[in-house]
Design a protein around this motif. Sequence first.
Motif, PDB file in Angstrom:
ATOM      1  N   HIS A  92       9.376   1.573 -11.918  1.00 33.24           N
ATOM      2  CA  HIS A  92       9.829   0.195 -11.704  1.00 33.24           C
ATOM      3  C   HIS A  92      10.067  -0.159 -10.241  1.00 33.24           C
ATOM      4  O   HIS A  92      10.394  -1.289  -9.927  1.00 33.24           O
ATOM      5  CB  HIS A  92      11.106  -0.068 -12.496  1.00 33.24           C
ATOM      6  N   SER A  93       9.899   0.776  -9.324  1.00 30.27           N
ATOM      7  CA  SER A  93      10.182   0.481  -7.921  1.00 30.27           C
ATOM      8  C   SER A  93       9.045  -0.333  -7.288  1.00 30.27           C
ATOM      9  O   SER A  93       7.908  -0.302  -7.742  1.00 30.27           O
ATOM     10  CB  SER A  93      10.424   1.763  -7.131  1.00 30.27           C
ATOM     11  N   ASP A  94       9.376  -1.042  -6.225  1.00 27.48           N
ATOM     12  CA  ASP A  94       8.447  -1.965  -5.582  1.00 27.48           C
ATOM     13  C   ASP A  94       7.934  -1.363  -4.269  1.00 27.48           C
ATOM     14  O   ASP A  94       8.701  -1.160  -3.334  1.00 27.48           O
ATOM     15  CB  ASP A  94       9.176  -3.287  -5.324  1.00 27.48           C
ATOM     16  N   TYR A  95       6.644  -1.091  -4.197  1.00 29.12           N
ATOM     17  CA  TYR A  95       6.096  -0.469  -2.994  1.00 29.12           C
ATOM     18  C   TYR A  95       6.099  -1.422  -1.801  1.00 29.12           C
ATOM     19  O   TYR A  95       6.161  -0.979  -0.660  1.00 29.12           O
ATOM     20  CB  TYR A  95       4.696   0.100  -3.245  1.00 29.12           C
ATOM     21  N   LYS A  96       6.067  -2.717  -2.040  1.00 28.71           N
ATOM     22  CA  LYS A  96       6.117  -3.679  -0.939  1.00 28.71           C
ATOM     23  C   LYS A  96       7.476  -3.624  -0.236  1.00 28.71           C
ATOM     24  O   LYS A  96       7.560  -3.730   0.988  1.00 28.71           O
ATOM     25  CB  LYS A  96       5.862  -5.106  -1.438  1.00 28.71           C
ATOM     26  N   LYS A  97       8.550  -3.430  -1.009  1.00 28.20           N
ATOM     27  CA  LYS A  97       9.884  -3.296  -0.427  1.00 28.20           C
ATOM     28  C   LYS A  97       9.966  -2.011   0.390  1.00 28.20           C
ATOM     29  O   LYS A  97      10.537  -1.984   1.473  1.00 28.20           O
ATOM     30  CB  LYS A  97      10.960  -3.307  -1.508  1.00 28.20           C
ATOM     31  N   SER A 125       2.714   1.888 -12.751  1.00 26.07           N
ATOM     32  CA  SER A 125       3.026   1.404 -11.411  1.00 26.07           C
ATOM     33  C   SER A 125       3.663   2.500 -10.565  1.00 26.07           C
ATOM     34  O   SER A 125       4.235   2.230  -9.526  1.00 26.07           O
ATOM     35  CB  SER A 125       3.953   0.193 -11.503  1.00 26.07           C
ATOM     36  N   ASN A 181      14.779   3.249  -2.455  1.00 29.48           N
ATOM     37  CA  ASN A 181      13.648   2.670  -3.180  1.00 29.48           C
ATOM     38  C   ASN A 181      13.283   3.465  -4.428  1.00 29.48           C
ATOM     39  O   ASN A 181      12.144   3.439  -4.871  1.00 29.48           O
ATOM     40  CB  ASN A 181      12.441   2.540  -2.250  1.00 29.48           C
TER      41      ASN A 181
END
Length: 120
Positions: A12-17, A42, A66
């Motif tokens: 569920h983590s966001d690679y863009k962040k 993801s 993250n």
Amino acid sequence: MSNILAGLFEHHSDYKKLESDLENSGFANSDYVIYLCDNGTSQYLASVTVKDNDQVENARSIFHQNAALKAYLFEGMNVKETNYDTIKKYIDARNRAEIHNSPDVKIKTSSDGMNSEVKF
């Protein structure tokens, strides 16, 4: 020679962040690589070039923020000479060598009376 800190991240983590956090903390765009998996999940890997202990701790902190599942430090490696398969191979080798916790084992203690060691 530089070192690589690689991390495996939650689904569920966001690679863009992660990218923006790394760049905001002083890492250049050329200092890190994010490997996105195309197997329908993801989940992803990231690797960051670190030159000293301060950078290692900084990158570990960012990884932790993250939702990194685990981070691995590989010494004597460079981002330019690595790819997804190489990082994955090294992580798999480290995991096989690591001693994992065993499940709870119940140890039977001796009791009063006969047991399986009694011979007739």
